[in-house]
Design a protein around this motif. Structure first.
Motif, PDB file in Angstrom:
ATOM      1  N   ILE A   1      -4.301   7.123   0.329  1.00 18.47           N
ATOM      2  CA  ILE A   1      -3.429   5.858  -0.553  1.00 18.47           C
ATOM      3  C   ILE A   1      -3.934   6.020  -1.911  1.00 18.47           C
ATOM      4  CG2 ILE A   1      -3.562   3.369  -0.332  1.00 18.47           C
ATOM      5  CD1 ILE A   1      -2.362   4.659   2.040  1.00 18.47           C
ATOM      6  N   VAL A   2      -2.870   5.769  -2.970  1.00 20.40           N
ATOM      7  CA  VAL A   2      -3.068   5.797  -4.324  1.00 20.40           C
ATOM      8  C   VAL A   2      -2.814   4.309  -4.949  1.00 20.40           C
ATOM      9  CG1 VAL A   2      -2.668   8.172  -4.455  1.00 20.40           C
ATOM     10  CG2 VAL A   2      -0.775   6.706  -4.910  1.00 20.40           C
ATOM     11  N   LEU A   3      -2.013   3.550  -3.976  1.00 15.74           N
ATOM     12  CA  LEU A   3      -1.764   2.147  -4.346  1.00 15.74           C
ATOM     13  C   LEU A   3      -2.370   1.179  -3.479  1.00 15.74           C
ATOM     14  CD1 LEU A   3       1.816   1.876  -6.194  1.00 15.74           C
ATOM     15  CD2 LEU A   3      -0.444   2.025  -7.308  1.00 15.74           C
ATOM     16  N   HIS A   4      -3.357   0.281  -3.891  1.00 16.55           N
ATOM     17  CA  HIS A   4      -3.904  -0.766  -2.842  1.00 16.55           C
ATOM     18  C   HIS A   4      -3.349  -2.280  -2.993  1.00 16.55           C
ATOM     19  CE1 HIS A   4      -6.795   2.573  -1.950  1.00 16.55           C
ATOM     20  NE2 HIS A   4      -6.390   2.765  -3.272  1.00 16.55           N
ATOM     21  N   ASP A   5      -2.801  -2.839  -2.237  1.00 19.51           N
ATOM     22  CA  ASP A   5      -2.645  -4.363  -2.116  1.00 19.51           C
ATOM     23  C   ASP A   5      -1.849  -4.590  -3.339  1.00 19.51           C
ATOM     24  OD1 ASP A   5      -2.692  -6.566  -0.858  1.00 19.51           O
ATOM     25  OD2 ASP A   5      -4.561  -7.005  -1.683  1.00 19.51           O
ATOM     26  N   ILE A   6      -0.851  -4.023  -3.716  1.00 22.32           N
ATOM     27  CA  ILE A   6      -0.153  -4.622  -5.007  1.00 22.32           C
ATOM     28  C   ILE A   6       0.793  -5.626  -4.744  1.00 22.32           C
ATOM     29  CG2 ILE A   6       1.530  -3.994  -6.677  1.00 22.32           C
ATOM     30  CD1 ILE A   6      -1.376  -2.306  -6.888  1.00 22.32           C
ATOM     31  N   ASN A   7       0.464  -6.990  -5.457  1.00 23.27           N
ATOM     32  CA  ASN A   7       1.389  -7.902  -5.279  1.00 23.27           C
ATOM     33  C   ASN A   7       1.936  -8.196  -6.899  1.00 23.27           C
ATOM     34  OD1 ASN A   7       0.745  -9.282  -2.518  1.00 23.27           O
ATOM     35  ND2 ASN A   7      -1.160  -8.645  -3.189  1.00 23.27           N
TER      36      ASN A   7
ATOM     37  N   ASP B   1       0.804  -1.246   0.036  1.00 26.99           N
ATOM     38  CA  ASP B   1      -0.080  -0.014  -0.079  1.00 26.99           C
ATOM     39  C   ASP B   1       0.768   1.370   0.046  1.00 26.99           C
ATOM     40  OD1 ASP B   1      -2.204  -1.488   0.251  1.00 26.99           O
ATOM     41  OD2 ASP B   1      -2.176  -1.347   2.580  1.00 26.99           O
ATOM     42  N   PHE B   2       0.419   2.323  -0.855  1.00 28.85           N
ATOM     43  CA  PHE B   2       1.391   3.328  -0.687  1.00 28.85           C
ATOM     44  C   PHE B   2       0.382   4.563  -1.138  1.00 28.85           C
ATOM     45  CE2 PHE B   2       3.546   6.575  -3.673  1.00 28.85           C
ATOM     46  CZ  PHE B   2       4.328   6.856  -2.423  1.00 28.85           C
ATOM     47  N   GLY B   3       0.733   5.869  -0.394  1.00 27.28           N
ATOM     48  CA  GLY B   3       0.247   7.172  -0.857  1.00 27.28           C
ATOM     49  C   GLY B   3       1.203   8.171  -0.732  1.00 27.28           C
TER      50      GLY B   3
ATOM     51  N   ILE C   1       1.489  -8.688 -18.208  1.00 25.52           N
ATOM     52  CA  ILE C   1       0.758  -7.410 -18.455  1.00 25.52           C
ATOM     53  C   ILE C   1      -0.160  -6.992 -17.249  1.00 25.52           C
ATOM     54  CG2 ILE C   1      -0.596  -5.896 -19.943  1.00 25.52           C
ATOM     55  CD1 ILE C   1       0.184  -7.747 -22.305  1.00 25.52           C
ATOM     56  N   MET C   2       0.288  -5.856 -16.568  1.00 24.46           N
ATOM     57  CA  MET C   2      -0.523  -5.609 -15.397  1.00 24.46           C
ATOM     58  C   MET C   2      -1.559  -4.540 -16.057  1.00 24.46           C
ATOM     59  SD  MET C   2       0.945  -7.357 -12.998  1.00 24.46           S
ATOM     60  CE  MET C   2       2.484  -7.942 -12.575  1.00 24.46           C
ATOM     61  N   VAL C   3      -2.894  -4.739 -15.652  1.00 24.18           N
ATOM     62  CA  VAL C   3      -3.895  -3.575 -16.205  1.00 24.18           C
ATOM     63  C   VAL C   3      -4.322  -3.038 -14.909  1.00 24.18           C
ATOM     64  CG1 VAL C   3      -5.903  -3.197 -17.434  1.00 24.18           C
ATOM     65  CG2 VAL C   3      -4.716  -5.214 -18.015  1.00 24.18           C
ATOM     66  N   MET C   4      -3.964  -1.520 -14.806  1.00 23.65           N
ATOM     67  CA  MET C   4      -3.998  -1.042 -13.521  1.00 23.65           C
ATOM     68  C   MET C   4      -5.590  -0.050 -13.727  1.00 23.65           C
ATOM     69  SD  MET C   4      -0.558  -0.139 -12.406  1.00 23.65           S
ATOM     70  CE  MET C   4      -1.406   0.182 -10.440  1.00 23.65           C
ATOM     71  N   GLU C   5      -6.239   0.107 -12.600  1.00 22.78           N
ATOM     72  CA  GLU C   5      -7.029   1.050 -12.665  1.00 22.78           C
ATOM     73  C   GLU C   5      -7.191   1.564 -10.915  1.00 22.78           C
ATOM     74  OE1 GLU C   5     -11.564   0.033 -13.833  1.00 22.78           O
ATOM     75  OE2 GLU C   5     -10.255   0.242 -15.838  1.00 22.78           O
ATOM     76  N   GLN C   6      -7.288   2.865 -11.109  1.00 23.90           N
ATOM     77  CA  GLN C   6      -7.525   3.599  -9.760  1.00 23.90           C
ATOM     78  C   GLN C   6      -6.599   2.759  -8.552  1.00 23.90           C
ATOM     79  OE1 GLN C   6     -11.610   3.780  -8.681  1.00 23.90           O
ATOM     80  NE2 GLN C   6     -12.092   5.109 -10.614  1.00 23.90           N
ATOM     81  N   GLY C   7      -5.370   2.771  -8.759  1.00 21.83           N
ATOM     82  CA  GLY C   7      -4.485   2.107  -7.864  1.00 21.83           C
ATOM     83  C   GLY C   7      -4.477   0.740  -7.647  1.00 21.83           C
TER      84      GLY C   7
ATOM     85  N   ALA D   1      -3.686   5.939 -13.080  1.00 17.49           N
ATOM     86  CA  ALA D   1      -4.178   4.729 -12.419  1.00 17.49           C
ATOM     87  C   ALA D   1      -3.096   4.211 -11.459  1.00 17.49           C
ATOM     88  CB  ALA D   1      -4.235   3.832 -13.662  1.00 17.49           C
ATOM     89  N   GLY D   2      -1.691   4.656 -11.700  1.00 19.12           N
ATOM     90  CA  GLY D   2      -0.660   4.249 -10.760  1.00 19.12           C
ATOM     91  C   GLY D   2       0.351   3.711 -11.180  1.00 19.12           C
ATOM     92  N   LYS D   3       0.576   3.747 -12.502  1.00 17.45           N
ATOM     93  CA  LYS D   3       1.614   2.998 -13.318  1.00 17.45           C
ATOM     94  C   LYS D   3       3.059   3.726 -13.039  1.00 17.45           C
ATOM     95  CE  LYS D   3      -0.110   4.182 -17.441  1.00 17.45           C
ATOM     96  NZ  LYS D   3      -1.330   5.100 -16.850  1.00 17.45           N
ATOM     97  N   THR D   4       3.065   4.937 -12.962  1.00 17.17           N
ATOM     98  CA  THR D   4       4.378   5.775 -12.712  1.00 17.17           C
ATOM     99  C   THR D   4       4.775   5.423 -11.195  1.00 17.17           C
ATOM    100  OG1 THR D   4       4.003   7.316 -14.401  1.00 17.17           O
ATOM    101  CG2 THR D   4       5.525   7.936 -12.646  1.00 17.17           C
TER     102      THR D   4
END
Ligand code: DGT
Ligand code: MG
Length: 241
Positions: free
Chosen positions: A21-27, A13-15, A211-217, A44-47
């Protein structure tokens, strides 16, 4: 560097501000040498993910491991430096082309810099500059085209020879021929290294291992191009547009 390029995120998790928080539970898990691509709409949080791979920020929760070492909360500049970045905006300084390439590894010999430029597909344009490798660049690189600056950024990353790379694909206006040269250089640079690619053209992610598809963190879908097409979800929508 002793790192192999293995990178793992576990429940990250990161903000930028702790209260947002802008990234949620990234694995995610990248085996050495794999190509991981991030796609998704703006914001979406790619950068942000690539900022964390670089350890530019501390995370709020979870673990980030390089080769099984958890570096999620401790800053290790020595580890961080071992990643190569090719950004859209190439930071060039006033100096020769050779010195600008050597910036990737300060003790590199001229031969190593030229070898890196060849791998990056930059050698031919450099040879055509007024003084070749001794041509002095302006600090903002304004005496080079955008495509040429990107080729130098690739050469600079190649001379550093990192186990992992972050590539932020250019969106902007380089012509088709230059773009083909840049992608050829990037492909050569990625060979044998873990690569995290932020792609703005879906065509360049087709060959990614994941390929990771991201949306809203969040990572909402993941898989190879074919798997994601079969899923007929968000990626499929983006792809068939
Ligand atoms: P892009 O480049 O427009 O396709 O978008 P992404 O996917 O790269 O999005 P990203 O990671 O830049 O932004 C994710 C969220 O984080 C978004 O709500 C904006 C916010 N954000 C990004 N950079 C910063 C920063 O430096 N400070 C703060 N406070 N927020 C940021
Ligand atoms: Mg971005």
């Amino acid at each position: 560097s002793e790192l192999t390029g293995e990178v793992e995120f576990e429940n990250v998790d990161f903000g930028y501000n702790p209260d947002k928080i802008v990234l949620h539970d990234i694995n995610m898990y990248a085996k050495p040498g794999q190509k991981i691509a991030f796609v998704g709409s703006t914001g979406a949080g790619k950068t942000t993910i690539t900022n964390l791979i670089n350890r530019f920020y501390d995370i709020q929760d979870g673990k980030i491991r390089y080769d099984n070492i958890n570096i999620g909360k401790i800053r290790k500049p020595d580890l961080r430096r071992s990643l190569g970045i090719v950004l859209q905006d190439t930071h060039l300084f006033t100096g020769t082309v050779m010195d600008n390439i050597r910036y990737g590894k300060l003790d590199a010999t001229d031969e190593e810099c030229i070898k890196a430029a060849k791998l990056a597909n930059a050698h031919d344009f450099i040879k055509r500059l007024p003084d070749g490798y001794n041509t002095v660049l302006t600090g903002d690189g304004s005496n080079l085209s955008q495509g040429q600056r990107q080729l130098l950024a690739i050469a600079r990353a190649a001379v550093a020879d990192p186990p992992a790379l972050i590539l932020d694909e250019a969106t902007s206006s380089i012509d088709t021929r230059t773009e083909a040269m840049v992608s050829k250089g990037m492909d050569a640079l990625m060979e044998g290294r873990t690569s995290f690619v932020i792609a703005h053209r879906l065509s360049t992610v087709k060959d990614a291992d994941c390929i990771m598809v991201m949306e809203q963190g969040r990572i909402i879908e993941r898989g190879t191009h074919d798997q994601l097409i079969d899923m007929k979800g968000r990626y499929y929508q983006l792809y068939t547009g």
